[in-house]
Design an enzyme around this catalytic site. Structure first.
Site, PDB file in Angstrom:
ATOM      1  N   CYS A   1     -38.254  -4.264  71.308  1.00  0.00           N
ATOM      2  CA  CYS A   1     -36.961  -3.633  70.999  1.00  0.00           C
ATOM      3  C   CYS A   1     -36.613  -3.854  69.528  1.00  0.00           C
ATOM      4  O   CYS A   1     -36.156  -2.934  68.847  1.00  0.00           O
ATOM      5  CB  CYS A   1     -35.856  -4.213  71.880  1.00  0.00           C
ATOM      6  SG  CYS A   1     -36.123  -3.967  73.648  1.00  0.00           S
TER       7      CYS A   1
ATOM      8  N   CYS B   1     -35.974  -9.093  73.527  1.00  0.00           N
ATOM      9  CA  CYS B   1     -37.094  -8.142  73.594  1.00  0.00           C
ATOM     10  C   CYS B   1     -37.712  -7.909  72.214  1.00  0.00           C
ATOM     11  O   CYS B   1     -37.102  -7.287  71.350  1.00  0.00           O
ATOM     12  CB  CYS B   1     -36.577  -6.835  74.191  1.00  0.00           C
ATOM     13  SG  CYS B   1     -37.750  -5.485  74.157  1.00  0.00           S
TER      14      CYS B   1
END
Length: 104
Positions: free
Chosen positions: A32, A29
């Site tokens: 993230c 991600c």
């Protein structure tokens, strides 16, 4: 304080701390990875809050505590209960969530 879960035991962490902020993320991600340093910085500025990073793919039981269906998701727990969660890649959304859980 900041910790990264090495076991699927978020419930234990939530139960043993008054206020817990959680970043649910995954290695693939991108958002993230962008948010992780901001989350870490907030942890150094809020010593009375436990900050936890959870790999949402490795720890499904922990993920269920905040009904995570998108990443990154940030969740705030107080006195063992989920207060709120937000899916964001902006520091403002994260600080609003932190303020919400620490203001009461």
């Amino acid at each position: 304080m900041l910790q990264e879960l090495s076991a699927d035991n978020l419930q234990e962490v939530v139960n043993s701390n008054d206020v817990v902020m959680v970043q649910f993320s995954a290695s693939w991600c991108g958002n993230c990875r962008i948010m992780k340093p901001k989350f870490k910085k907030l942890s150094t500025e809020n010593e009375n809050v436990e900050f936890v990073i959870v790999d949402a793919e490795k720890f499904p039981e922990s993920r269920k505590l905040a009904n995570v269906n998108n990443l990154p998701t940030f969740a705030a727990f107080k006195n063992g209960k989920l207060v709120n969660q937000v899916q964001t890649n902006k520091i403002e959304g994260l600080t609003e969530l932190l303020n919400e859980v620490t203001s009461n």
